[in-house]
Scaffold this motif. Structure first.
Motif: not given
Lengths: 195, 730
Positions: A10, A44-47, A77-78, A81, A101, B350, B352, B354-358, B360, B524
């Motif tokens: 992350v 920014r905080g993403g994968s 998690l990553e 992925r 997440p 897989v 899963l 997602p872990r999108p950018p956000a 901070c 964002l």
């Protein structure tokens, strides 16, 4: 033949720095290297994923799906992925830390850490590293990534010499933290060698 | 630690990314002046040069935008020294006006324009292909496929530029610029030049009579450039005596090499791609039976080969798209279909989250967007939780009339179908239609809170407001027959704590205000749960798009959100324009005094230059006042109440206005004490679903704050309506 390693985590966990040290170490041993990573918006905080390829001659920086020899996962998690990148029976080093997440936001179903680990174990030879536990013993949580590098260095398929890793760490880390990081590297190494 | 690009060890290797390699090549070639505006993936070129500038006697600057940077580099070149300007692909559009005519004037000292394209839009708004800009501007272009090539080309580009008297474009793509590789370093050249400008040269004065002459000069230089391209060492032919020949440029060419057995094909790597090296390609074509072209984005090489009347397999035949970037995977797939290599085993995808950018944790943009969304704050109901128990109605009627009578409630429980319930109350619309509908002027809107206020002494019970309300939120009192509307109990609605399911919350989500956006971290704000921004076109566009909508006659209030650096870059002319042409836009400048998105480069508001020297701090409020904005407010976005009140003021204000939301990027300052959740938490979820801080997650019956992620901004304390968040002690 190239040796392909995927570093996955992350944003903010030190994925890029760690993959840099790995490549610097390989260069000290005379390997050609190429790596890929993404900066900017994606950060920014993403994968975050970095690809590192070493060999006698490396043509391009991206790794093919299903061809990576190893994954270094900074987070569960990553790590899951990145799994499709891994070859069948490849090796995974995973830091036992789960950062869920923000599923509420993404509208996706959350997964349990244990289910994710099961996915990883089903495909790969897994070395679980208690990065945070070891780092706490050393009194500094910021060395988790160096511990993971130590674990990576202990894999039989990694051709880079230990002394080159140590030299690369010394060249990349602020002087007053070098000894701490060398210790972390050693403990990470042992965590795989002893298991 | 000294910079990686400063080592005086020719022949040794360094791990450099493409940007750093360009910087090293330029420093080796004795670049004297370097200018740029930050933009991913080109930022590290100037950043790396600036880092070693003092050591090598170089002047490096972050200019306020790309055309200014190009003009600075042009000036330095006119004075006879080597100069470089770097930018991302879309930056070249901004610089285009200067660059197009620079092709006519030509250069004195070597001038290199380093441009990074972004196939797959990792961090951009389009996928333009700079090779076509070279055609458009008639400038030579070198196309780098690896950091080593980027280094060698940057070094050589200065020589080519001076040989031809033309600026040279050096093109990288994201995977080259941000891919690292082993790069062999070269020697630092020893070129010493005194800056001097020949005041008598008419070639710098592009009035028509001179310019038409210079156009002819350009054509001659281009012909000479073509001769250089034909014999360039960057066009590498590897003749393996095979039937199939593969031509390519950029990183895509190397993907093809990594998925094929290189010995079974002949290869032509093009590096000097404009002017197109026709003879070199013809020569290669004569050695093979079939030509295949591998190139990302548009079919530039392919079309040029077709123009030579040669058969070629390109985009269509290989099934490769012009959209997105190449990967070894899609190249393998395309070449395997031609029977040239094997397909790899399909990998199980897989599923899963997602872990999108956000944005901070601690980001002031999030706080401001929350305030903006809160401007028309109302009691909202979560239909997933509401069970239709009507307790809110009882709570309301008791608060307002001291009776338990749902008919006297300002909130209405509504059954949507057998399993879905909700509660409806006043949405506090901007330009509320009920106010306009009332013939007695009995309805007004509070300037501070936005609440709809009913003057019962004036209300005649005509019901027109009830018909005007599209939410059905106004009802008729059963005994007085006057209108009833929710006033949110002066900001502390009693229905919220009364709801046993925690389905009610005070929130805002506007559907009656337009918010144009711009380019930066704050883009964002388009993502859930913030959902505050509705457009993003190009640097500085938001202000003028907002003006255009107003001139078109939209009814809604129009806001425009822009970052401080983007404001300096392209927002200032738009601001002047809304004053001159009178558009009642409320411009919100998100001022974190740094270019955060690209890695915290200084701006004219930071007080520092690229080389670390002190600079005058330019204040945005001064600029706004100077161009004639009469309503300028500076607010602290962490103070959501004041922010909301100030935003509301601008809604009533007749004229263009500016709000400056000022807070430094939290990544640059020391963290505050983390916050923690108290027992009072009832998992209403507002901190996650409406505020959306990544440090907070929602568990089954409470929220949780990850103290390793929390920046301690404390805005969540204001957001929480149940006083369930506090500063963590110890």
């Amino acid at each position: 033949m190239n040796l392909d390693v995927v570093f996955s985590g992350v944003g903010g966990q030190g994925v890029v720095v760690l993959s840099d040290i790995y490549c610097e170490a390989a260069m000290l041993d005379g390997f050609d290297v190429a790596k890929a990573e993404i900066h900017g918006m994606a950060q920014r905080g993403g994968s975050i994923v970095a690809y590192a390829r070493i060999g006698a001659k490396v043509e391009s920086p991206l790794i093919e799906t299903g061809k990576a020899d190893a994954i270094v996962g900074f987070e569960i998690l990553e790590t899951a992925r990145a799994l499709p990148m891994l070859k069948q029976h490849g090796t995974v080093i995973v830091n036992k830390k789960y950062i869920p997440p923000n599923c509420m936001v993404a509208g996706a179903k959350p997964k349990k850490a244990e289910d994710l680990m099961a996915l990883v174990r089903a495909k790969a030879l897994v070395h679980e590293v208690d990065g945070i536990g070891i780092a706490q013993k050393l009194g500094n949580l910021l060395v988790v990534n160096t511990i993971l590098l130590g674990a990576l260095s202990a894999l039989p398929e990694i051709p880079v010499k230990t002394v080159s890793f140590e030299q690369a760490i010394a060249g990349k880390i602020k002087e007053k933290y070098v000894n701490l990081n060398l210790k972390a590297f050693q403990l990470g190494r042992e965590s795989v060698l002893m298991s | 630690m000294t910079s990686k690009i400063a080592a005086d060890k020719p022949g040794s290797f360094a791990l450099l990314n493409g940007d750093e390699a360009v910087a090293r090549g330029a420093v080796e070639a004795t670049v004297k002046v370097a200018a740029a505006y930050p933009g991913t993936p080109a930022t590290e070129i100037l950043e790396s040069i600036a880092e070693v500038a003092k050591e090598f006697g170089i002047y490096a600057e972050w200019s306020i935008n790309e055309i200014v940077a190009a003009e600075v580099a042009a000036g330095a070149s006119m004075a006879g020294v080597r100069s470089m300007v770097s930018m991302k692909h879309v930056g070249l559009n901004v610089a285009a006006d200067a660059v197009m005519t620079l092709a006519y004037t030509g250069v004195e000292g070597g001038l290199v324009i380093a441009v990074c394209d972004d196939p797959a839009l990792h961090s951009s708004q389009n996928e333009q292909d700079t090779r076509f800009f070279a055609v458009h501007s008639k400038l030579p272009l070198l196309d780098a496929g690896s950091p080593q090539e980027a280094h060698d080309m940057a070094r050589e580009a200065f020589e080519i530029s001076e040989k031809l008297g033309l600026p040279v474009i050096l093109r990288l793509t994201t995977r080259v610029a941000h891919g690292k590789a082993r790069v062999k370093l070269g020697t630092f050249q020893k070129i010493s030049r005194r800056a001097d400008f020949d005041k008598n040269g008419s070639k710098w004065v592009m009035v028509p009579s001179n310019a038409i002459r210079q156009h002819r000069v350009l054509e001659g230089r281009l012909a000479e450039a073509k001769r250089l391209a034909e014999n360039s060492g960057f066009n590498v032919l590897e003749d393996n005596g095979c039937e199939i020949g593969i031509v390519g440029s950029g990183v895509g060419y190397y993907y093809a090499r990594s998925v094929l057995n290189t010995k079974k094909f002949s290869w032509l790597k093009l590096g000097f791609v404009h002017p197109f090296p026709e003879e070199a390609v013809k020569k290669f074509a004569s050695k093979v039976k079939k030509l295949i072209v591998i190139e990302e984005l548009r079919p530039y090489i392919e079309e040029n080969i077709q123009r030579l009347c040669l058969q070629v397999s390109g985009k269509i035949q290989l099934g490769l798209e012009e959209i997105g970037e190449f990967t070894p995977d899609n190249i393998r797939q395309a070449l395997a279909k031609q029977g040239l290599t094997t397909q790899t085993e399909k990998q199980e995808p897989v599923d899963l989250p997602p872990r999108p950018p956000a944005l901070c944790p601690g980001c002031p943009h999030r706080a401001f967007y929350y305030a903006l969304n809160m401007v028309n704050q109302s009691v909202n109901c979560d239909t997933d939780k509401c069970v239709g128990c009507d307790i809110c109605e009882y709570a309301c009627s008791f608060e307002k009339e001291k009776v338990f009578n749902p008919l006297k409630s300002r909130i209405r429980s509504v059954r949507i179908n057998q399993t879905l319930n909700t509660a409806v109350t006043c949405k506090a619309c901007i330009n509320a239609p009920c106010i306009k509908a009332c013939p007695e002027e009995a309805i007004t809107q509070s300037k501070e809170t936005g609440s709809i206020v009913l003057d019962e002494t004036k209300c005649k019970g005509c019901d027109w407001c009830i018909e005007a309300c599209k939410y059905g939120a106004i009802t008729r009192h059963p005994t007085t027959h006057k209108a009833m509307v929710c006033d949110r109990c002066d900001g502390d609605p009693k229905c919220i704590p009364a709801c046993p399911e925690s389905a009610l919350s005070l929130g805002g989500k506007s559907n009656d205000k337009i918010v144009t956006g711009d380019i930066g971290c704050y883009t964002l704000g388009v993502l859930p749960p913030v959902n505050a921004v509705q457009s993003c076109l190009c640097m500085g566009a938001g202000i003028s798009q907002a003006a255009g909508m107003i001139h078109a006659g939209v009814k809604d209030k129009v806001f425009s959100v822009i970052g401080d650096s983007t404001f300096f870059h392209g927002g200032m002319p738009g601001l002047l324009n809304i004053v001159y042409n009178k558009a009642n836009v409320c411009v919100i400048v998100m001022d974190n005094s740094v270019v955060a998105m690209t890695g915290h480069q200084p701006t004219p508001g930071s007080g520092k230059t690229a080389m670390g020297t002190d600079a005058k701090i330019v204040k945005i409020q001064d600029i706004a006042k100077a161009v004639g904005i009469e309503k300028v407010e500076v607010i602290d976005p962490y103070d959501i109440k004041t922010a909301t009140a100030k935003i509301r003021e601008t809604i009533e204000y007749n004229g263009p206005s500016v709000i400056i939301s000022q807070r430094p990027c939290p990544l640059l300052i020391e963290r505050g004490k983390p916050r923690e959740i108290k027992e009072e938490c009832n998992a209403c979820g507002i901190c996650v679903k409406a505020f959306g801080c990544p440090a907070i997650s929602l568990q089954k019956d409470h929220a949780e704050i990850d103290s390793s992620l929390c920046y301690g901004c404390g805005v969540c304390e204001t957001v929480c309506q149940f006083d369930a968040i506090r500063r963590k002690e110890k």
